[in-house]
Design a protein around this motif. Structure first.
Motif, short mmCIF file in Angstrom:
data_model
loop_
_atom_site.label_atom_id
_atom_site.label_comp_id
_atom_site.label_asym_id
_atom_site.label_seq_id
_atom_site.Cartn_x
_atom_site.Cartn_y
_atom_site.Cartn_z
N MET A 1 0.99 -1.27 0.04
CA MET A 1 -0.01 -0.09 0.14
C MET A 1 0.77 1.36 -0.06
SD MET A 1 -3.05 0.85 2.69
CE MET A 1 -2.78 2.78 3.37
N GLN A 2 0.52 2.36 -0.73
CA GLN A 2 1.18 3.64 -0.64
C GLN A 2 0.37 4.43 0.35
OE1 GLN A 2 1.27 4.50 -4.95
NE2 GLN A 2 3.52 4.14 -5.05
N TRP A 3 1.20 4.90 0.99
CA TRP A 3 0.70 6.12 1.96
C TRP A 3 0.85 7.53 1.31
CZ3 TRP A 3 -1.66 4.25 5.72
CH2 TRP A 3 -1.30 2.82 6.18
N GLY A 4 -0.13 8.12 1.34
CA GLY A 4 -0.08 9.62 0.60
C GLY A 4 0.80 10.66 1.02
N GLN A 5 0.99 11.77 0.26
CA GLN A 5 2.13 12.69 0.76
C GLN A 5 1.50 13.23 1.98
OE1 GLN A 5 2.29 15.39 -2.54
NE2 GLN A 5 3.47 13.90 -3.89
N HIS A 15 -0.79 -0.49 14.25
CA HIS A 15 -1.46 0.65 13.84
C HIS A 15 -1.71 0.62 12.17
CE1 HIS A 15 -0.83 2.09 17.91
NE2 HIS A 15 -2.11 2.78 17.58
N GLU A 16 -0.33 0.14 11.61
CA GLU A 16 -0.32 0.26 10.06
C GLU A 16 -1.22 -0.83 9.53
OE1 GLU A 16 3.20 0.18 6.84
OE2 GLU A 16 3.71 -0.81 8.67
N VAL A 17 -1.60 -2.06 10.05
CA VAL A 17 -2.49 -2.96 9.73
C VAL A 17 -3.76 -2.65 9.68
CG1 VAL A 17 -3.30 -5.35 10.07
CG2 VAL A 17 -0.81 -4.80 10.02
N VAL A 18 -4.21 -1.86 10.86
CA VAL A 18 -5.46 -1.16 11.23
C VAL A 18 -5.65 -0.28 10.03
CG1 VAL A 18 -6.83 0.02 12.84
CG2 VAL A 18 -5.48 -2.04 13.51
N ALA A 19 -4.83 0.84 10.21
CA ALA A 19 -5.07 1.73 9.05
C ALA A 19 -5.11 1.02 7.36
CB ALA A 19 -3.84 2.83 9.00
N LEU A 53 -11.05 -3.00 15.16
CA LEU A 53 -12.05 -2.91 13.97
C LEU A 53 -13.56 -2.69 14.42
CD1 LEU A 53 -10.31 -5.00 11.40
CD2 LEU A 53 -10.30 -2.50 11.30
N GLY A 54 -13.56 -3.35 15.63
CA GLY A 54 -14.98 -3.58 16.05
C GLY A 54 -15.66 -4.54 15.17
N ARG A 55 -15.09 -5.44 14.61
CA ARG A 55 -15.78 -6.56 13.89
C ARG A 55 -15.33 -7.86 14.15
NH1 ARG A 55 -16.72 -4.60 8.42
NH2 ARG A 55 -16.26 -2.46 8.12
N PRO A 56 -16.22 -8.99 13.87
CA PRO A 56 -15.53 -10.51 14.50
C PRO A 56 -14.44 -10.79 13.33
CG PRO A 56 -17.92 -10.37 13.41
CD PRO A 56 -17.47 -9.06 13.46
N VAL A 57 -13.42 -11.14 13.92
CA VAL A 57 -12.23 -11.63 13.10
C VAL A 57 -12.02 -12.94 13.53
CG1 VAL A 57 -9.80 -11.22 12.47
CG2 VAL A 57 -11.42 -9.38 13.01
N GLU A 58 -11.93 -14.21 12.74
CA GLU A 58 -11.66 -15.32 12.92
C GLU A 58 -10.27 -16.13 12.34
OE1 GLU A 58 -14.31 -18.51 10.74
OE2 GLU A 58 -15.53 -16.87 11.93
N PRO A 59 -9.38 -16.53 12.95
CA PRO A 59 -8.41 -17.44 12.43
C PRO A 59 -8.82 -18.35 11.45
CG PRO A 59 -7.96 -17.27 14.90
CD PRO A 59 -9.52 -16.81 14.53
N ALA A 60 -8.16 -18.46 10.46
CA ALA A 60 -8.49 -19.78 9.45
C ALA A 60 -7.25 -20.63 9.48
CB ALA A 60 -8.92 -19.14 8.06
#
Length: 132
Positions: A1-5, A15-19, A53-60
């Protein structure tokens, strides 16, 4: 992913993964290279992302060679903790896929599955995250 200027790249991998997910979840595919040491373990990441994220997240399950599926309305997030793996979109025919190395994240769009081929000693993590 490219971060904007105008954006500072987060220095903490969490924090990077959440963003990254806040910008890209529900779209895809998208690739992220994190810098710095990332905490290990699918359970850790599932709990961290669930909370942030406030969402369910489950390992696969993701080892050793496996076809991973994301249900309609869920994205698949792969993280290469150690070693390397090859990821090919399910039904891609002769498509060579993407090689994930340590520190790489791959977000697949909702409903998109993949074939995961791990090299010896590889430690990939896979998480399913609902997008709706």
């Amino acid at each position: 992913m490219q971060w904007g200027q105008d954006e500072d790249r987060p220095t903490d991998p969490e924090h990077e993964v959440v963003a990254f997910l806040n910008r890209r979840l529900g779209t895809g595919p998208a690739l992220l290279w994190t810098e710095g040491r990332s905490p290990s373990g699918a359970d850790h990441w599932a709990e961290t992302l669930r909370h942030r994220l406030g969402r369910p997240v489950e390992p696969a399950p993701s080892r050793p060679v496996r076809r991973l599926a994301a249900a309609e309305g869920s994205s698949l997030l792969l993280f290469q903790h150690r070693g390397g793996s090859r990821v090919r979109p399910a039904g891609a025919g002769a498509h060579p896929g993407v090689r994930l190395l340590s520190g790489h994240w791959l977000l697949l769009p909702p409903g998109c599955g993949c074939d995961l081929q791990c090299r010896p000693g590889a430690e990939p993590l896979a998480l399913r995250i609902p997008t709706a």
